[in-house]
Enzyme design. Structure first.
Site, mmCIF file in Angstrom:
data_model
loop_
_atom_site.group_PDB
_atom_site.id
_atom_site.type_symbol
_atom_site.label_atom_id
_atom_site.label_comp_id
_atom_site.label_asym_id
_atom_site.label_seq_id
_atom_site.Cartn_x
_atom_site.Cartn_y
_atom_site.Cartn_z
ATOM 1 N N GLU A 96 38.352 29.293 33.793
ATOM 2 C CA GLU A 96 38.008 30.423 32.935
ATOM 3 C C GLU A 96 39.038 31.537 33.055
ATOM 4 O O GLU A 96 39.568 31.795 34.127
ATOM 5 C CB GLU A 96 36.628 30.971 33.294
ATOM 6 C CG GLU A 96 35.551 30.421 32.397
ATOM 7 C CD GLU A 96 34.195 31.016 32.692
ATOM 8 O OE1 GLU A 96 33.409 31.145 31.746
ATOM 9 O OE2 GLU A 96 33.905 31.351 33.845
ATOM 10 N N CYS A 124 38.339 26.664 45.201
ATOM 11 C CA CYS A 124 39.074 27.399 46.232
ATOM 12 C C CYS A 124 38.715 26.823 47.597
ATOM 13 O O CYS A 124 37.569 26.448 47.832
ATOM 14 C CB CYS A 124 38.710 28.885 46.185
ATOM 15 S SG CYS A 124 39.652 29.871 47.375
ATOM 16 N N GLY A 181 40.264 30.798 42.703
ATOM 17 C CA GLY A 181 41.356 30.322 43.550
ATOM 18 C C GLY A 181 42.011 31.394 44.398
ATOM 19 O O GLY A 181 41.868 32.590 44.153
ATOM 20 N N GLU A 182 42.720 30.935 45.429
ATOM 21 C CA GLU A 182 43.490 31.836 46.289
ATOM 22 C C GLU A 182 44.961 31.720 45.861
ATOM 23 O O GLU A 182 45.623 30.710 46.145
ATOM 24 C CB GLU A 182 43.292 31.425 47.759
ATOM 25 C CG GLU A 182 44.255 32.053 48.761
ATOM 26 C CD GLU A 182 44.422 33.579 48.614
ATOM 27 O OE1 GLU A 182 43.415 34.291 48.634
ATOM 28 O OE2 GLU A 182 45.576 34.028 48.463
ATOM 29 N N SER A 213 45.542 39.418 43.937
ATOM 30 C CA SER A 213 44.549 39.638 44.988
ATOM 31 C C SER A 213 44.523 38.442 45.937
ATOM 32 O O SER A 213 44.511 37.292 45.503
ATOM 33 C CB SER A 213 43.171 39.823 44.352
ATOM 34 O OG SER A 213 42.179 39.892 45.344
ATOM 35 N N SER A 236 41.491 41.335 49.665
ATOM 36 C CA SER A 236 40.040 41.207 49.798
ATOM 37 C C SER A 236 39.699 41.426 51.257
ATOM 38 O O SER A 236 39.807 40.514 52.068
ATOM 39 C CB SER A 236 39.593 39.813 49.354
ATOM 40 O OG SER A 236 39.679 39.707 47.966
ATOM 41 N N LEU A 237 39.315 42.649 51.590
ATOM 42 C CA LEU A 237 39.071 42.972 52.998
ATOM 43 C C LEU A 237 37.629 42.618 53.372
ATOM 44 O O LEU A 237 37.395 41.771 54.230
ATOM 45 C CB LEU A 237 39.385 44.451 53.251
ATOM 46 C CG LEU A 237 39.615 44.819 54.708
ATOM 47 C CD1 LEU A 237 40.830 44.109 55.279
ATOM 48 C CD2 LEU A 237 39.784 46.339 54.871
ATOM 49 N N ASN A 312 27.838 41.192 43.437
ATOM 50 C CA ASN A 312 27.160 40.581 42.302
ATOM 51 C C ASN A 312 26.468 39.309 42.765
ATOM 52 O O ASN A 312 27.129 38.411 43.285
ATOM 53 C CB ASN A 312 28.193 40.210 41.229
ATOM 54 C CG ASN A 312 28.202 41.201 40.103
ATOM 55 O OD1 ASN A 312 27.155 41.683 39.669
ATOM 56 N ND2 ASN A 312 29.379 41.530 39.635
HETATM 57 N N1 SAH Z 1 41.089 34.519 46.158
HETATM 58 C C1 SAH Z 1 41.522 35.827 45.880
HETATM 59 C C2 SAH Z 1 41.416 36.210 44.417
HETATM 60 C C3 SAH Z 1 40.174 35.765 43.691
HETATM 61 S S1 SAH Z 1 38.657 36.520 44.199
HETATM 62 C C4 SAH Z 1 40.808 36.820 46.741
HETATM 63 O O1 SAH Z 1 39.880 36.444 47.431
HETATM 64 O O2 SAH Z 1 41.229 37.976 46.777
HETATM 65 C C5 SAH Z 1 38.712 38.064 43.314
HETATM 66 C C6 SAH Z 1 37.794 39.106 43.904
HETATM 67 O O3 SAH Z 1 36.413 38.822 43.579
HETATM 68 C C7 SAH Z 1 37.865 39.145 45.429
HETATM 69 O O4 SAH Z 1 37.974 40.440 45.913
HETATM 70 C C8 SAH Z 1 36.554 38.517 45.789
HETATM 71 O O5 SAH Z 1 36.221 38.852 47.092
HETATM 72 C C9 SAH Z 1 35.639 39.058 44.721
HETATM 73 N N2 SAH Z 1 34.337 38.404 44.639
HETATM 74 C C10 SAH Z 1 34.042 37.115 44.875
HETATM 75 N N3 SAH Z 1 32.720 36.887 44.707
HETATM 76 C C11 SAH Z 1 32.171 38.073 44.346
HETATM 77 C C12 SAH Z 1 30.841 38.503 44.025
HETATM 78 N N4 SAH Z 1 29.828 37.663 44.036
HETATM 79 N N5 SAH Z 1 30.653 39.819 43.720
HETATM 80 C C13 SAH Z 1 31.683 40.679 43.673
HETATM 81 N N6 SAH Z 1 32.947 40.327 43.942
HETATM 82 C C14 SAH Z 1 33.197 39.034 44.280
HETATM 83 FE FE1 SF4 Z 2 38.565 31.904 47.426
HETATM 84 FE FE2 SF4 Z 2 38.884 34.525 46.907
HETATM 85 FE FE3 SF4 Z 2 36.479 33.333 46.600
HETATM 86 FE FE4 SF4 Z 2 37.466 33.701 49.029
HETATM 87 S S1 SF4 Z 2 36.896 35.315 47.550
HETATM 88 S S2 SF4 Z 2 36.502 31.793 48.293
HETATM 89 S S3 SF4 Z 2 39.626 33.369 48.708
HETATM 90 S S4 SF4 Z 2 38.335 32.905 45.436
#
Ligand code: SAH
Ligand code: SF4
Length: 371
Positions: A96, A124, A181-182, A213, A236-237, A312
């Site tokens: 998507e 991922c 994905g990462e 990110s 993503s901390l 979310n």
């Molecule tokens: N893998 C990378 C980029 C994709 S995730 C990463 O982890 O940074 C993009 C963002 O969406 C990240 O900050 C992730 O932590 C956040 N994310 C994932 N699931 C979420 C959720 N359920 N609610 C809010 N943010 C979420």
């Molecule tokens: Fe992968 Fe980013 Fe989701 Fe972690 S937050 S599982 S690194 S997509």
């Protein structure tokens, strides 16, 4: 799993690589530029449209390349602000791409802030406990052509929507690499793709308006700091101590904060731009005032912007977002120290949240649309 397409996608070629392939066939060097112009500027959707190319060359191109490796299954305007494109790849994998139009006060949707969120892998492997992508595991990496194709599909969609077709991509405020994905686990492909996106002969989109990110792959962050590309970085901390971060992000074992934070500092110093720290607020996990204080100290030290994202809900996962009062109290700790911080509360308007929510839905939509 490695995926080798029957034909390499044209969207994965750089000006150099395409020139080289054409030279090997005895074509003049200007042809590569012409072909890429058809693809990115004139938005040709078929080889036959490329009328200033000799017929024999067009036939060779059609035999050699896939013009576009991602086809639109359907586009759903699910909320007024979020436009989701479901795309199918050569091996029938689904990904998507999201267009987010966040309206600004007092002006219509035409003047909204527009962001495109792209994916870099199918699934991922990082296994973050709160994320739907983690639930799916990794199916495969996307290749550079598949990453670029997502943006072309957005262009086609915008072309159909407005008169100002050709300028539409430039009218986007940001591209965020925050979909499925990462990205740094698929390093070469994302760098090649963003090079194409940024190049004058490609989509010509400014690197300063692209944000990648990552969950924190330290060696790759350091490698990215050396790239000439100049894109922005978000981390993503989600935990301000190892103890908390480790609970929800397995990557923290290999790259704890003592390794991650200096790498972020290196990146930030090299680029002279603020890095963003993303922090999803999850009730009872990372939303305490102690976490807020630790996060404040980290942000001050890195001179970073903090993006607080109320969690979310993901179907099948137990986590919840804290109450608004609790979110505000958390943010106040940072504000009091003059940390640059955003806390968005409108559901669906938040870019990271919207991207983070794609995950499972992709597979569910397949059942609805492809079966
Ligand atoms: N893998 C990378 C980029 C994709 S995730 C990463 O982890 O940074 C993009 C963002 O969406 C990240 O900050 C992730 O932590 C956040 N994310 C994932 N699931 C979420 C959720 N359920 N609610 C809010 N943010 C979420
Ligand atoms: Fe992968 Fe980013 Fe989701 Fe972690 S937050 S599982 S690194 S997509």
């Amino acid at each position: 799993m490695k995926y080798t397409p029957a034909k390499p996608p044209l969207t994965g070629e750089t000006l150099d690589s395409l020139t080289e392939k054409l030279r090997a066939r005895g074509e003049p060097t200007f042809r590569a530029k012409q072909i890429l112009e058809w693809l990115y500027k004139k938005r040709a959707r078929s080889w036959d449209e490329m009328t200033n190319l000799p017929k024999t060359l067009r036939a060779w191109l059609a035999d050699t390349f896939e013009l576009l490796p991602a086809t639109l299954v359907h586009g759903k305007q699910s909320l007024d602000v979020t436009d989701k494109l479901l795309l199918e790849l050569g091996d029938r994998s689904l990904i998507e791409t999201v267009i987010i139009r966040a309206p600004q006060e007092g002006v219509g949707l035409e003047h909204s802030r527009k962001t495109i969120c792209i994916s870099t892998q199918v699934g991922c492997a990082m296994g973050c406990k709160f994320c739907a992508s983690g639930l799916l595991g990794l199916k495969r990496d996307l290749n550079a052509g598949e990453i670029v194709a997502q943006l072309l599909q957005v262009c086609y969609r915008e072309d159909a929507r407005t008169q100002r077709a050709r300028e539409e991509l430039a009218s986007f405020d940001n591209i965020v690499v925050m979909g499925m994905g990462e990205p740094l686990a698929n390093y070469d492909a994302i760098i090649r793709a963003l090079t194409i996106v940024n190049a004058e002969w490609g989509l010509g989109f400014g690197a300063r308006r692209i944000t990648l990110s990552t969950s924190g792959l330290v060696p790759k962050i350091l490698q990215l700091a050396e790239e000439p590309l100049g894109i922005r970085l978000a981390i993503s901390l989600h935990g301000a101590t190892d103890e908390v971060r480790e609970q929800i992000m397995p990557v923290n074992k290999a790259y704890p904060l003592a390794k991650l934070l200096p790498a972020v500092k290196t990146f930030s110093e090299k680029h002279g731009r603020m890095v963003t720290l993303e922090f999803i607020l999850i009730e009872g996990i990372n939303d305490s005032l102690e976490q807020a204080e630790k996060l404040r100290d980290i942000a001050l030290d890195l001179h970073a912007h903090v993006n607080l994202i109320p969690y979310n809900t993901v179907e099948g996962l137990p986590w919840k977002r804290p109450s608004i009062t609790r979110q505000e109290r958390f943010a106040d700790v940072l504000r009091a120290a003059r940390v640059s911080v955003t806390l968005r509360r409108e559901k669906g308007h938040d870019i990271e949240a919207a991207c983070g929510q794609l995950r499972l839905k992709t597979e569910k939509e397949r059942e609805l649309t492809v079966a």
